[in-house]
Design a protein around this motif. Structure first.
Motif, mmCIF file in Angstrom:
data_model
loop_
_atom_site.group_PDB
_atom_site.id
_atom_site.type_symbol
_atom_site.label_atom_id
_atom_site.label_comp_id
_atom_site.label_asym_id
_atom_site.label_seq_id
_atom_site.Cartn_x
_atom_site.Cartn_y
_atom_site.Cartn_z
ATOM 1 N N GLY B 14 0.803 -1.225 0.000
ATOM 2 C CA GLY B 14 0.000 0.000 0.000
ATOM 3 C C GLY B 14 0.829 1.264 0.000
ATOM 4 O O GLY B 14 0.324 2.336 -0.312
ATOM 5 N N LEU B 15 2.104 1.149 0.405
ATOM 6 C CA LEU B 15 2.917 2.354 0.545
ATOM 7 C C LEU B 15 3.195 3.006 -0.804
ATOM 8 O O LEU B 15 3.079 4.201 -0.946
ATOM 9 C CB LEU B 15 4.247 2.019 1.237
ATOM 10 C CG LEU B 15 4.123 1.407 2.621
ATOM 11 C CD1 LEU B 15 5.488 1.247 3.237
ATOM 12 C CD2 LEU B 15 3.239 2.261 3.510
ATOM 13 N N TRP B 16 3.576 2.186 -1.795
ATOM 14 C CA TRP B 16 3.898 2.792 -3.069
ATOM 15 C C TRP B 16 3.272 2.063 -4.256
ATOM 16 O O TRP B 16 2.530 2.646 -5.021
ATOM 17 C CB TRP B 16 5.418 2.902 -3.228
ATOM 18 C CG TRP B 16 5.810 3.218 -4.619
ATOM 19 C CD1 TRP B 16 6.473 2.434 -5.502
ATOM 20 C CD2 TRP B 16 5.509 4.434 -5.328
ATOM 21 N NE1 TRP B 16 6.597 3.072 -6.699
ATOM 22 C CE2 TRP B 16 6.020 4.299 -6.619
ATOM 23 C CE3 TRP B 16 4.840 5.620 -4.984
ATOM 24 C CZ2 TRP B 16 5.902 5.292 -7.589
ATOM 25 C CZ3 TRP B 16 4.704 6.612 -5.945
ATOM 26 C CH2 TRP B 16 5.246 6.451 -7.215
ATOM 27 N N GLU B 17 3.519 0.740 -4.350
ATOM 28 C CA GLU B 17 3.083 -0.010 -5.533
ATOM 29 C C GLU B 17 1.595 0.169 -5.821
ATOM 30 O O GLU B 17 1.189 0.296 -6.961
ATOM 31 C CB GLU B 17 3.345 -1.500 -5.317
ATOM 32 C CG GLU B 17 4.642 -1.975 -5.915
ATOM 33 C CD GLU B 17 4.975 -3.329 -5.355
ATOM 34 O OE1 GLU B 17 4.344 -4.290 -5.802
ATOM 35 O OE2 GLU B 17 5.821 -3.406 -4.456
ATOM 36 N N GLN B 18 0.767 0.088 -4.754
ATOM 37 C CA GLN B 18 -0.665 0.267 -4.945
ATOM 38 C C GLN B 18 -1.141 1.482 -4.157
ATOM 39 O O GLN B 18 -2.240 1.483 -3.621
ATOM 40 C CB GLN B 18 -1.426 -0.971 -4.481
ATOM 41 C CG GLN B 18 -1.122 -2.190 -5.307
ATOM 42 C CD GLN B 18 -1.973 -3.370 -4.883
ATOM 43 O OE1 GLN B 18 -3.086 -3.227 -4.409
ATOM 44 N NE2 GLN B 18 -1.435 -4.561 -5.043
ATOM 45 N N SER B 19 -0.279 2.498 -4.058
ATOM 46 C CA SER B 19 -0.628 3.692 -3.294
ATOM 47 C C SER B 19 -2.015 4.183 -3.680
ATOM 48 O O SER B 19 -2.293 4.395 -4.856
ATOM 49 C CB SER B 19 0.413 4.772 -3.578
ATOM 50 O OG SER B 19 -0.080 6.018 -3.169
ATOM 51 N N LYS B 23 -1.427 5.759 -7.326
ATOM 52 C CA LYS B 23 -1.551 4.672 -8.297
ATOM 53 C C LYS B 23 -3.004 4.351 -8.633
ATOM 54 O O LYS B 23 -3.362 4.130 -9.765
ATOM 55 C CB LYS B 23 -0.860 3.410 -7.760
ATOM 56 C CG LYS B 23 0.643 3.534 -7.754
ATOM 57 C CD LYS B 23 1.165 3.581 -9.178
ATOM 58 C CE LYS B 23 2.481 4.262 -9.220
ATOM 59 N NZ LYS B 23 3.559 3.491 -9.758
ATOM 60 N N MET B 137 -2.488 0.633 3.342
ATOM 61 C CA MET B 137 -3.203 1.613 2.519
ATOM 62 C C MET B 137 -3.309 2.939 3.261
ATOM 63 O O MET B 137 -3.147 4.007 2.670
ATOM 64 C CB MET B 137 -4.611 1.107 2.192
ATOM 65 C CG MET B 137 -4.638 -0.017 1.193
ATOM 66 S SD MET B 137 -4.035 0.507 -0.413
ATOM 67 C CE MET B 137 -3.549 -1.061 -1.090
ATOM 68 N N THR B 139 -1.247 4.073 5.523
ATOM 69 C CA THR B 139 0.059 4.732 5.514
ATOM 70 C C THR B 139 0.332 5.367 4.162
ATOM 71 O O THR B 139 0.850 6.491 4.087
ATOM 72 C CB THR B 139 1.171 3.723 5.854
ATOM 73 O OG1 THR B 139 0.721 2.887 6.916
ATOM 74 C CG2 THR B 139 2.431 4.431 6.271
ATOM 75 N N GLY B 140 -0.032 4.670 3.090
ATOM 76 C CA GLY B 140 0.142 5.223 1.745
ATOM 77 C C GLY B 140 -0.640 6.514 1.595
ATOM 78 O O GLY B 140 -0.155 7.500 1.029
ATOM 79 N N ILE B 143 1.154 9.249 3.506
ATOM 80 C CA ILE B 143 2.313 9.773 2.770
ATOM 81 C C ILE B 143 1.847 10.775 1.720
ATOM 82 O O ILE B 143 2.372 11.885 1.611
ATOM 83 C CB ILE B 143 3.096 8.621 2.104
ATOM 84 C CG1 ILE B 143 3.730 7.726 3.167
ATOM 85 C CG2 ILE B 143 4.159 9.160 1.152
ATOM 86 C CD1 ILE B 143 4.333 6.455 2.616
ATOM 87 N N ALA B 144 0.824 10.391 0.961
ATOM 88 C CA ALA B 144 0.340 11.254 -0.121
ATOM 89 C C ALA B 144 -0.192 12.574 0.432
ATOM 90 O O ALA B 144 0.178 13.649 -0.043
ATOM 91 C CB ALA B 144 -0.749 10.533 -0.912
#
Lengths: 192, 226
Positions: B14-19, B23, B137, B139-140, B143-144
């Motif tokens: 969830g952090l980046w790949e499926q942010s 994403k 998710m 956390t993602g 971050i955003a």
């Protein structure tokens, strides 16, 4: 006069999409073609007006007299979901072609934050029944206007040579930003 | 039977790949609306994460009891319950923050990230996995929202988390804290991140290609010796 101001304010000055960021998901998802964006706008407007009426009645006739205002969110979202289901059933019975044209978009209206947002704003701004009605129509008109303009621009954008990393969502957001700038021209025209 | 992904992966994807924001382009309304400052963004993301984690966990626990025809309605009622809890707690404990976020706290109910995870993940996986997925998710999302809020706050009002970071000589860009600035900043950020990913992918592909070029050469040599 007051009512016309509420309508114009919801449609242009405080446009739901471009000023309050409500209903961004369909605004980005369904704005590929004008032929699907415009019916989507109309369907959303219809649900918005119904929502404005029903949630106002529920809030003022049930929640307030029984002091259960904390059930606001649960009851509103259920009302919206039920209304969307109801509209879907009616359209299916009345007009098959329209149902087929809107088919996929109709259930999506439930998770459109503009609908729930409308119900919440009506409570927040303490509108009376008629004002709520005008607010709902104005918000719907504003949504239809924004999504139709966006679809028109995106149809042209298909032909433009956009840098690869910006294709899809990024360029759509940037176009929306420019559109929001244009709508800022209405700011200060009316203060409600 | 599909291969089970490791528990750590459920969190990190969830952090980046499926942010959710960059994403999947979900949860746009709160992302754009509340990020006039980093603090608002963080508060919003934490509230959303709370709702996401608890509703995913509960939905996963009762996933076998819910008939599939009424699942969406059941999910929404569960989510709305947790949103009511968050809203009441915030109103009591952080009245200023609650006022700043306004109607966007109740609007967590219709945040597509939460319903999306409920439908796509929690309805099919064990409670533990759903919990980790929801945390990732969340956390993602954090971050955003924090980065978008940070950028808009620095350029739009010279401050970060309320502390001045740019000198007075810098004229703040008013547009950054207006609605138009939100769309433009997020669009540019997404495009920039995409181009970074693109560049790295191209480099990786070149490296793989170089390896492939070498392999046949070695194989041919070995074949001649045998």
């Amino acid at each position: 006069m007051e009512l016309i101001l509420i309508f114009l304010s919801a449609a242009l000055v405080n446009n739901f999409v471009l000023a309050y960021f409500l209903g961004i998901c369909p605004f980005i998802g369904v704005s590929n073609k004008l032929s699907s964006a415009f019916p989507m706008g109309l369907a959303t407007t219809f649900v918005m007006v119904l929502t404005a009426i029903v949630t106002w009645l529920i809030y003022h006739l049930i929640l307030v007299p029984y002091h259960v205002e904390y059930l606001e969110y649960v009851s509103f979202i259920l009302v919206v979901a039920a209304l969307v289901q109801f509209v879907e059933m009616v359209i299916k019975k009345v007009s098959q072609p329209l149902y087929r044209a809107l088919g996929i978009f109709l259930p999506l209206i439930t998770t459109n934050c503009a609908i729930l947002g409308l119900a919440l704003f009506i409570v927040l701004k303490e509108y009376n029944f008629v004002e709520s009605l005008f607010f709902g129509v104005g918000a719907g008109a504003g949504f239809t206007l924004a999504i139709s303009i966006m679809a028109g621009i995106r149809e042209e954008l298909e032909l433009a040579n956009v840098p690869k990393p910006f294709r899809g969502a990024p360029i759509t957001l940037i176009v929306a930003g420019l559109l929001a700038l244009a709508f800022m021209g209405f700011a200060g025209m009316i203060t409600v | 039977m599909k291969k089970q992904v490791s528990l750590a992966r459920e969190y990190t994807k969830g952090l980046w790949e499926q942010s959710p924001v960059f994403k999947q382009v979900l949860g746009m309304c709160p992302t754009l609306a509340v990020t006039v400052s980093a603090m608002n963004g963080i508060a919003m993301a934490l509230a959303t994460t709370f709702v996401l984690v608890f509703s995913s966990f509960i939905i996963s626990l009762i996933r076998k009891l819910i008939p599939s025809q009424v699942r969406i309605a059941s999910y929404i009622v569960i989510i709305a319950t947790f949103v009511t809890i968050v809203d009441l707690v915030m109103r009591a404990q952080f009245p200023e923050l609650s006022k700043a976020l306004g109607p966007y706290i109740p609007l967590i109910v219709v945040n597509c990230v939460i319903l999306g995870r409920a439908e796509a993940f929690a309805a099919k996986n064990s409670p533990l996995r759903s919990l980790l997925d929801a945390l990732g998710m969340g956390t993602g999302f954090l971050i955003a929202l924090a980065s978008l809020g940070g950028i808009r706050e620095i350029i739009g009002s010279r401050t970060l988390l309320g502390m001045q970071v740019l000198p007075d000589a810098f004229e703040p860009w008013l547009i950054m804290i207006l609605p138009a600035g939100a769309f433009l900043t997020l669009g540019l950020m997404m495009g920039f991140l995409n181009s970074m990913v693109e560049r790295r992918k191209r480099r990786d592909e070149a490296a793989v290609l170089a390896q492939h070029m070498r392999k046949p050469a070695v194989a041919i040599m070995e074949g001649q010796e045998g």
